[in-house]
Design an enzyme around this catalytic site. Structure first.
Site, short mmCIF file in Angstrom:
data_model
loop_
_atom_site.label_atom_id
_atom_site.label_comp_id
_atom_site.label_asym_id
_atom_site.label_seq_id
_atom_site.Cartn_x
_atom_site.Cartn_y
_atom_site.Cartn_z
N HIS A 173 0.87 -1.12 -0.46
CA HIS A 173 0.06 -0.67 -0.02
C HIS A 173 1.14 0.89 0.04
O HIS A 173 0.83 1.99 1.16
CB HIS A 173 -0.67 0.33 1.27
CG HIS A 173 -1.38 -1.52 1.32
ND1 HIS A 173 -1.36 -2.67 1.44
CD2 HIS A 173 -3.22 -0.93 1.02
CE1 HIS A 173 -2.97 -2.97 1.34
NE2 HIS A 173 -3.57 -2.90 0.97
N GLU A 213 -0.20 0.01 -5.67
CA GLU A 213 -1.14 0.96 -4.84
C GLU A 213 -2.28 1.48 -5.91
O GLU A 213 -2.17 1.17 -7.23
CB GLU A 213 -0.38 2.54 -5.29
CG GLU A 213 -1.52 3.62 -4.92
CD GLU A 213 -2.27 4.12 -3.58
OE1 GLU A 213 -0.99 3.94 -2.92
OE2 GLU A 213 -3.42 4.28 -3.90
N SER A 222 6.61 5.54 2.06
CA SER A 222 7.53 4.85 2.84
C SER A 222 7.89 4.83 1.45
O SER A 222 9.28 3.91 1.18
CB SER A 222 6.61 3.43 2.67
OG SER A 222 5.18 3.53 1.55
N GLY A 235 -3.11 -4.47 -3.00
CA GLY A 235 -1.83 -4.77 -2.77
C GLY A 235 -1.53 -6.66 -2.51
O GLY A 235 -0.77 -7.30 -2.02
N ASP A 249 0.14 -1.73 4.92
CA ASP A 249 0.21 -0.74 5.24
C ASP A 249 -0.88 0.27 4.58
O ASP A 249 -1.42 0.84 4.55
CB ASP A 249 1.34 0.86 5.39
CG ASP A 249 1.25 1.82 5.89
OD1 ASP A 249 0.61 2.14 6.77
OD2 ASP A 249 1.89 2.79 5.09
C1 LIG Z 1 -1.20 4.50 4.78
S1 LIG Z 1 -1.11 5.15 3.22
C2 LIG Z 1 0.31 4.29 2.64
C3 LIG Z 1 1.34 4.74 2.93
C4 LIG Z 1 2.73 4.64 2.58
N1 LIG Z 1 2.74 3.02 2.56
C5 LIG Z 1 3.57 5.68 3.23
O1 LIG Z 1 4.18 5.10 3.93
O2 LIG Z 1 3.94 6.49 3.00
C6 LIG Z 1 -2.35 3.48 2.74
C7 LIG Z 1 -2.02 3.01 0.91
O3 LIG Z 1 -2.72 1.91 0.61
C8 LIG Z 1 -3.66 2.88 -0.80
N2 LIG Z 1 -4.65 1.51 -0.99
C9 LIG Z 1 -5.95 1.52 -0.40
N3 LIG Z 1 -6.95 -0.30 -0.24
C10 LIG Z 1 -5.34 -0.70 -1.50
C11 LIG Z 1 -5.57 -1.96 -2.02
N4 LIG Z 1 -6.56 -2.35 -1.48
N5 LIG Z 1 -4.30 -2.38 -2.33
C12 LIG Z 1 -3.16 -1.01 -2.43
N6 LIG Z 1 -3.09 0.17 -2.64
C13 LIG Z 1 -4.52 0.36 -1.22
C14 LIG Z 1 -4.53 4.28 -0.54
O4 LIG Z 1 -4.51 4.14 -1.18
C15 LIG Z 1 -3.56 4.66 0.21
O5 LIG Z 1 -2.80 5.14 -0.67
#
Ligand SMILES: C[S@@+](CC[C@H](N)C(=O)[O-])C[C@H]1O[C@@H](n2cnc3c(N)ncnc32)[C@H](O)[C@@H]1O
Length: 283
Positions: A41, A121, A103, A147, A167
């Protein structure tokens, strides 16, 4: 899927997560052999803390914004923070970095030419930014997919060493269950990988049940780290956050013993700063 990380970038929970992410990457880079990082994520990659969203959320002020002065942080903790701080770079007069590294930026900075990273993402706008940020880096693949599917397809990586960061936004009520199930399946295919699952603590009882389920799952070497900056208040601001780490580097527990109190002191909103460091399952 409404979650946008822009509102939360650089808050205390982000700093906590990214400090330990940087520690694990620094550990992996101690050996010459190549490793792989899978960020399930990934978000956009980096965040402008002067953007409308970041200013409106303002959460970074009680996160990275408190890192402008580290004089009261002891030398050992400052040394352990170094890989993270080097990626964040200088803070300006408003205690803001030029761009707060998500990240993906931290991973980009700490992998070497022989290492590889996969960033997943799902959000179209966040993905467009992510791909724009890393399209020229041959070490990095950005995938616009779920993810958990990316994780399933990506393990075991051919490098056979590395780290998975999970995440999720925790928008849905059963995110823990979904994340844990994906993690267990990945672990069955790649038992020697390192895994880090980030979570917010909104309901301490639910968390205790989750920790118990992990303890009973049969998985070994599971470390739980938590940082609280205030008492939990129903419906209130996020005050407690944690990481479940599977197969963490052997030094990480000792490092956490130094880092967690330093972070709690830095971020405490009241006298209620608190930390937790426990092996849910041992060797
Ligand atoms: C908490 S943020 C991630 C922050 C990032 N890991 C960081 O540390 O900078 C969660 C992200 O997951 C994405 N997201 C939501 N559901 C998802 C999925 N099923 N698969 C991949 N990404 C997803 C959201 O759009 C968001 O950008």
């Amino acid at each position: 899927m409404n979650y946008r990380h822009d509102f939360h970038a650089g808050n205390f929970a982000d700093v906590f997560k990214h400090v330990f992410l940087a520690r694990m990457l620094a550990y992996l880079a101690r050996k010459q052999a190549a490793f792989r990082v899978i960020d399930t994520h990934a978000g956009a990659g980096g965040y402008d803390l002067a953007s409308e969203e970041a200013l409106r959320g303002g959460e970074w002020r009680d996160g990275i914004g408190r890192f402008a002065d580290l004089s009261e942080v002891d030398e050992a903790a400052r040394e352990l923070l170094r890989p993270y701080l080097d990626v964040v770079g200088r803070l300006d007069a408003d205690s803001r970095p030029a761009l707060y590294p998500g990240s993906p930026r931290i991973i980009e900075a700490l992998i070497r030419p022989q290492d590889r990273a996969t960033f997943c993402e799902l959000h179209p706008q966040a993905f467009a930014e992510l791909r724009g940020n890393f399209r020229r880096d041959e070490r990095i693949a950005c995938l616009n997919l779920d993810g958990y599917m990316g994780l399933k397809a990506g393990v075991p990586p051919k490098e056979r060493r590395g780290l998975v960061l999970i995440d999720p936004p925790f928008e849905r009520a059963n995110e823990f269950e979904v994340a844990w199930s994906a993690l267990k399946s990945a672990h069955a295919k790649w038992p020697t990988g390192m895994y880090a699952l980030w979570y917010p603590v909104k309901d301490a009882a639910a968390l205790a049940r989750f920790a118990k389920a992990i303890a009973q799952s049969g998985l070994r070497r599971v470390l739980r780290l938590e940082l609280a900056v205030d008492e939990l208040a129903a419906g209130g601001k996020l005050a407690r956050t944690g990481l479940i780490l599977i197969n963490p580097p052997y030094v990480l527990d000792e490092e956490a013993a130094i880092l967690l109190p330093a972070l709690a002191q830095k971020f405490a909103r009241s006298a209620r700063g608190d930390v937790l460091r426990e092996w849910i399952a041992g060797e």
